[in-house]
Motif scaffolding. Structure first.
Motif, mmCIF file in Angstrom:
data_model
loop_
_atom_site.group_PDB
_atom_site.id
_atom_site.type_symbol
_atom_site.label_atom_id
_atom_site.label_comp_id
_atom_site.label_asym_id
_atom_site.label_seq_id
_atom_site.Cartn_x
_atom_site.Cartn_y
_atom_site.Cartn_z
ATOM 1 N N ASP B 109 0.809 -1.214 0.000
ATOM 2 C CA ASP B 109 0.000 0.000 0.000
ATOM 3 C C ASP B 109 0.840 1.261 0.000
ATOM 4 O O ASP B 109 0.328 2.347 -0.266
ATOM 5 N N ASN B 192 10.951 -6.781 2.291
ATOM 6 C CA ASN B 192 10.030 -7.190 3.347
ATOM 7 C C ASN B 192 8.549 -7.130 3.011
ATOM 8 O O ASN B 192 7.754 -7.828 3.638
ATOM 9 N N THR C 5 0.916 3.762 10.385
ATOM 10 C CA THR C 5 1.838 2.995 9.546
ATOM 11 C C THR C 5 1.115 2.244 8.432
ATOM 12 O O THR C 5 0.066 1.645 8.649
ATOM 13 N N PRO C 6 1.727 2.241 7.246
ATOM 14 C CA PRO C 6 1.177 1.439 6.156
ATOM 15 C C PRO C 6 1.288 -0.055 6.480
ATOM 16 O O PRO C 6 2.110 -0.461 7.305
ATOM 17 N N ILE C 7 0.456 -0.849 5.808
ATOM 18 C CA ILE C 7 0.547 -2.301 5.945
ATOM 19 C C ILE C 7 1.954 -2.744 5.556
ATOM 20 O O ILE C 7 2.531 -3.659 6.148
ATOM 21 N N ALA C 8 2.523 -2.072 4.546
ATOM 22 C CA ALA C 8 3.845 -2.437 4.040
ATOM 23 C C ALA C 8 4.873 -2.519 5.156
ATOM 24 O O ALA C 8 5.725 -3.404 5.165
ATOM 25 N N THR C 9 4.775 -1.581 6.106
ATOM 26 C CA THR C 9 5.766 -1.537 7.183
ATOM 27 C C THR C 9 5.642 -2.730 8.118
ATOM 28 O O THR C 9 6.607 -3.135 8.756
ATOM 29 N N THR C 10 4.439 -3.291 8.206
ATOM 30 C CA THR C 10 4.228 -4.376 9.159
ATOM 31 C C THR C 10 4.563 -5.738 8.571
ATOM 32 O O THR C 10 4.694 -6.709 9.292
ATOM 33 N N ARG C 11 4.709 -5.796 7.233
ATOM 34 C CA ARG C 11 5.033 -7.086 6.626
ATOM 35 C C ARG C 11 6.489 -7.437 6.880
ATOM 36 O O ARG C 11 7.324 -6.565 7.102
ATOM 37 N N SER C 12 6.785 -8.755 6.765
ATOM 38 C CA SER C 12 8.172 -9.153 7.001
ATOM 39 C C SER C 12 8.493 -10.439 6.256
ATOM 40 O O SER C 12 8.619 -11.493 6.853
ATOM 41 N N VAL C 13 8.632 -10.336 4.939
ATOM 42 C CA VAL C 13 8.931 -11.526 4.142
ATOM 43 C C VAL C 13 10.269 -12.130 4.565
ATOM 44 O O VAL C 13 10.457 -13.341 4.548
ATOM 45 N N PRO C 17 12.152 -7.762 11.353
ATOM 46 C CA PRO C 17 11.266 -6.584 11.353
ATOM 47 C C PRO C 17 11.842 -5.482 10.469
ATOM 48 O O PRO C 17 13.060 -5.298 10.396
ATOM 49 N N THR C 18 10.939 -4.737 9.822
ATOM 50 C CA THR C 18 11.361 -3.749 8.834
ATOM 51 C C THR C 18 12.335 -2.722 9.393
ATOM 52 O O THR C 18 13.327 -2.369 8.745
ATOM 53 N N GLY C 19 12.068 -2.227 10.593
ATOM 54 C CA GLY C 19 12.941 -1.200 11.162
ATOM 55 C C GLY C 19 14.357 -1.694 11.301
ATOM 56 O O GLY C 19 15.317 -0.995 10.951
#
Lengths: 227, 563, 192
Positions: B109, B192, C5-13, C17-19
């Motif tokens: 998004d 990610n 936060t966008p959903i993108a930030t919470t994803r973690s392929v 964690p993104t941060g």
């Protein structure tokens, strides 16, 4: 082939020309093949109503060979070019033949100064001749040049000799050349050196032994006994 | 998890300022980079018009500028190069397309850090202001060439542009900081935030390419940032990092600069190749030939690009033995690049090619970049570079690589994604006129310059009348021909601008999401996509190039369509 | 502005964690910057043995104390992270500020060092050695200051039990700043 655009004025000009020719033939070949294939494919596979495109992954052996073969052949061509390039480079930049005469070339904002050894052919003696923007040398003689700069980077470039070398302040770079024909040749500065970069034109005058000796005699600094 | 963006947001109605001036949305930030980049490109093109007019008609007043002094000439060429690389090519190819496309194409998004994204544009914008300020200060803009070699660039007594030099360098450093920040967003987002089901081999090539370019940039920019700090100190407080009289070394700058400078060309090359991949697969209805080979050759090129830099310095006074090593690595790097190009050409085999404007530009990229690549061999071969170094042959070579990269591929991308970005179509007839005018004009500018360079024209010279061997009419005619073609090419860009801006507001409406019948996820968002991109987050079931799959009625198979 | 936060930030392929992933990339780019600068210094140092004369005038004792200070502050940020994980925000904030205090000590000692050196005539333009000395240590000090500011800002959130994960992130950054110093110290102070 370059000699069509710029004559050969030095002993190594021909070597550089030949290298350029080899590269032209080899890369020219690949360029023509690639362009021809590109245009042929665009033409042959233009969209025709009702005709569907093929499903080709490029991962099968029979498909990949069309890439592997050119890839390997280009590698061979590269090796050939590398060998010739290193040979020419070594000859011009590493393997300096013994000097028959040595000169100093000094670049500055915005002119070239030359110090020639005078009648005794030894640099650093009283009969040295210093000129601005005009270098006189003898044909068929191996010269070493000691290249310096007093301020910024410059570049001592003589296109018709295929000669080029950056001049660096604080350092003396040594190079060589052997003129093979008489005449007057352009000397350029080929490294950006400020607002006067475009007016650093200089002349390289190649003379016969006789003409050169006469020039040296008439330009020897006053008060120095000539032999 | 296929939840929507709206569920994660407590949206109030955003003001104009929040939406367009201080946006957090990746699409708007992408547009900010796009329009800033386009404006800077126009400025850079104007500079080239002025200095080429000076070369064709030396000493005469240039319309829309006036008389060109040698100092102004040097500033024009310096800033033309600097602008085109840092403020035109990189912002559009990496920041604009990267920002706009990556979240859409991976089914996200937004970028992972929208506020850092916004900050990176703001720093970039400041860098633009600083650069423009450098033209307006006492004694004018920096004129020491985009490579800024010291001692010329370090001391005002040599370059005569005391403030211009400093501001120019500060602008470049700020631009670097902006791109380092932006790059972190792109890399982290791609790593990610991919949609569920999108494996590494399902990522569209353009996303791979922009992220790999960001990594290359980060890895190569470091030493130059250190070098820029050193040069800035030399310029302002009198240190002697590059001053031989104080123990410093001017050649050190060159190494730091080119260690960055060579990977930098791949930083712009890769995104262009990415765009071309998307366009040629869609308009030939073919799967990309050997996707994995494209990736491996890209990695190989990226890694090798760190080992070739000194081919820019063969003549600089480096140890001659070093030149031999660099000529080997440089000539070898041509192999993965050639392989990448051949794989793209092979993609056309068995296709059903439709020559839309976007496709014409993509194919035009291949045809012209081939010339650029091949002419690089003359320069990578050390022995030949002795002759060609600092001549117009070099210039023609890099314009045959840079213009396809920064102009031709960019046009392919703009024509292709325009319906997605603006919900309208561009006019195809005007597009084709623009294409032919640009291609013919571009070749007319630079083909003659290979010859003037091979005849001895050295670079950065404001008037060849001073050089007897070069002041001949045959060469001057070629220079004038190049200049006339600059004017023609610039005129044809008006066709593009009219088409682009008119169509944005009055073009035929694009009601569908997927007008080109492509497979990648951006074509399943609305045209244009709303904030949050997808009402329901997509999931991925296959690769991005499943065109003409046997046994299917339709000749495309979207990534997010359930089997 | 109410942006969450966008959903993108919470994803973690990747599983990370993104941060944290992002901070490692930041560290990567910083390594190349400092690496570039230090490589230049090293090459020139090897070329100019007489630089040992100059570096003999650096204050090894002060450098050593600063090394100890930074190492201790790395310990305190680790403790801060430990308490942040346990959601004990008071202790976490306490240790964050201990780390900031460590940074401050570092800067004060550096300030005294530099003042003494400048008063003795060793300025950034005295010689190429001193140019590198002040540039490298100065760039490092700027990163110390930036770290201190970020820590202060994060501690405000942590006090309200928000964004506790950021303590680990600033910790990673601070360890990097520490490690750069571990390289600078021998190169500038010890090699005599």
């Amino acid at each position: 082939m370059i000699e069509l655009l710029s004559s050969n004025g030095s002993s190594f000009a021909g070597d550089i020309n030949n290298l350029i020719l080899i590269i032209t033939v080899l890369s020219g070949f690949w360029l023509l093949v690639a362009e021809a294939v590109l245009f042929w494919l665009i033409f042959k596979f233009r969209r025709v109503p009702g005709v569907r495109a093929q499903y080709i992954t490029g991962e099968r052996k029979e498909e990949m060979k069309w890439i592997h073969w050119p890839h390997n052949l280009i590698l061979v061509c590269d090796v050939v070019i590398i060998v010739f390039a290193i040979r020419v480079w070594y000859h011009v930049k590493q393997d300096l033949p013994e000097a028959q005469s040595t000169i100093r070339v000094i670049g500055q904002q915005w002119a070239w100064r030359y110090v020639m050894p005078g009648a005794d052919n030894i640099l650093g003696t009283k009969d040295d001749i210093e000129t601005v923007d005009e270098l006189h040398v003898k044909v068929d003689t191996v010269y070493h040049f000691k290249l310096e700069s007093v301020d910024v980077l410059h570049d001592f470039s003589v296109p018709q000799f295929r000669l080029k070398q950056d001049a660096i302040p604080g350092r003396i770079v040594t190079g060589w050349f052997k003129p093979t024909k008489t005449g007057t040749f352009d000397i350029q500065c080929a490294e950006m050196c400020g607002i006067g970069h475009g007016i650093m034109m200089s002349k390289l005058v190649v003379e016969t032994a006789e003409e050169h000796d006469k020039w040296v005699a008439s330009h020897t600094p006053a008060g120095v006994a000539s032999n | 998890m296929a939840t929507s963006h709206a569920e994660h947001h407590d949206h109030h109605e955003m003001s104009f300022w929040e939406k367009y001036i201080f946006p957090l949305d990746h699409k708007v930030i992408g547009m900010q980079y796009l329009f800033t980049g386009i404006l800077m490109g126009v400025l850079g093109a104007y500079f080239s018009y002025v200095f080429r007019m000076q070369l064709a008609f030396p000493g005469t007043e240039v319309p829309l500028f006036g008389l060109v002094t040698s100092a102004q000439y040097n500033s024009l060429i310096t800033n033309h190069g600097t602008i085109m690389i840092f403020w035109f090519a990189m912002p559009i190819l990496v920041a604009a397309f990267g920002n706009y496309l990556i979240p859409l194409m991976i089914g996200a998004d937004d970028m992972v850090f929208p506020r850092i994204n916004r900050l990176s544009y703001q720093i970039f914008f400041i860098s633009v202001l600083v650069l423009i300020a450098s033209f307006l200060v006492h004694n004018g803009g920096f004129g020491g060439a985009w490579t800024a070699y010291p001692p010329l660039s370090a001391k005002a007594e040599y370059n005569l542009t005391p403030w211009g030099s400093i501001l120019w360098l500060v602008a470049v450093v700020l631009e670097f900081v902006a791109f380092l920040l932006g790059g972190i967003n792109f890399i982290t987002t791609l790593m990610n935030s991919r949609a569920r089901g999108m494996k590494m081999n399902d990522i569209p090539i353009v996303c791979w390419m922009i992220v790999l370019a960001s990594i290359l940039f980060m890895a190569s920019a470091g030493p130059l940032i250190a070098g820029a700090a050193m040069l800035l100190f030399d310029q302002t407080i009198g240190t002697g990092f590059f001053d031989p009289a104080r123990g410093g070394d001017p050649i050190l700058w060159q190494h730091l600069f080119w260690f960055f400078g060579h990977p930098e060309v791949y930083v712009v090359f890769l995104p262009a190749m990415g765009i071309v991949a998307e366009v040629i697969t869609t308009f030939s209805r073919k799967k990309l030939f050997a996707y994995k080979v494209v990736l491996f050759t890209t990695f190989a090129t990226g890694i090798l690009s760190f080992f070739v830099w000194a081919h820019h310095q063969f003549i600089a006074g480096i140890d001659p033995r070093l030149a031999n090593i660099f000529t080997v690595t440089t000539l070898l790097i041509s192999i993965p690049i050639a392989e990448m190009l051949f794989v793209y050409i092979a993609t056309l085999y068995g296709g059903a090619i439709e020559l839309t404007t976007a496709m014409l530009f993509a194919l035009g990229f291949l045809a012209t970049f081939l010339i650029g690549g091949v002419t690089g061999v003359f320069l990578g071969a050390s022995g030949a570079d002795i002759y060609f170094h600092d001549t117009y042959f070099v210039l023609a070579h890099f314009h045959y690589t840079f213009v396809p990269i920064a102009v031709i591929a960019v046009f392919a991308g703009l024509y292709y994604w325009f319906p997605k970005m603006f919900g309208r179509f561009m006019n195809e007839t005007l597009g084709k006129i623009h294409f032919w005018g640009t291609m013919i004009g571009f070749n007319g500018i630079f083909m003659p310059l290979f010859f003037t360079g091979a005849a001895g024209d050295h670079r950065r010279i404001f008037d060849y009348s001073n050089f007897p061997e070069l002041a001949v009419s045959s060469l001057q005619n070629l220079r004038t021909l190049a200049t006339i073609c600059v004017v023609i090419t610039i005129l044809f860009q008006f066709v593009f601008f009219w088409n682009f801006f008119y169509s944005m507001f009055k073009g035929k409406v694009c009601t569908e999401k997927n007008p080109w019948k492509a497979n990648t996820l951006e074509w399943f968002a609305a045209s244009p996509p709303p904030h949050g991109n997808f009402p329901v987050m997509p999931e991925v079931y296959r690769g991005p190039y499943e065109f003409s799959t046997p046994g299917r009625e339709l000749d495309y198979w979207p990534q997010n369509e359930k089997a | 502005m109410g942006h969450s936060t966008p959903i993108a930030t919470t994803r973690s392929v990747t599983g990370m964690p993104t941060g944290r992933l992002a901070v490692w990339w930041v560290i990567g780019s910083e390594i190349v910057i400092f690496g570039g600068l230090l490589m230049c210094y090293l090459m020139l140092r090897l070329k100019y043995p007489h630089w040992a004369l100059n570096s003999s005038h650096t204050n090894t004792f002060a450098g050593g104390v600063n090394t100890f200070v930074l190492l201790s502050s790395s310990l305190s940020i680790v403790l801060a992270h430990h308490y942040a994980e346990k959601k004990e925000e008071l202790k976490a904030v306490g240790f964050i500020w201990a780390t900031i205090f460590g940074g401050l000590c570092f800067l004060v000692i550096k300030g005294i060092e530099w003042t003494t050196e400048i008063q003795n005539g060793y300025t950034i333009t005295s010689s190429l050695f001193w140019s590198f000395y002040y540039t490298a240590a100065g760039l490092h000090a700027l990163h110390v200051i930036a770290g201190m500011i970020l820590m202060g800002w994060i501690s405000i959130d942590v006090m309200q039990k928000k964004n506790m994960h950021r303590v680990e992130l600033i910790g990673i950054y601070w360890h990097f700043v520490d490690i750069v110093w571990i390289f600078l110290f021998p190169l500038l102070y010890i090699a005599k």
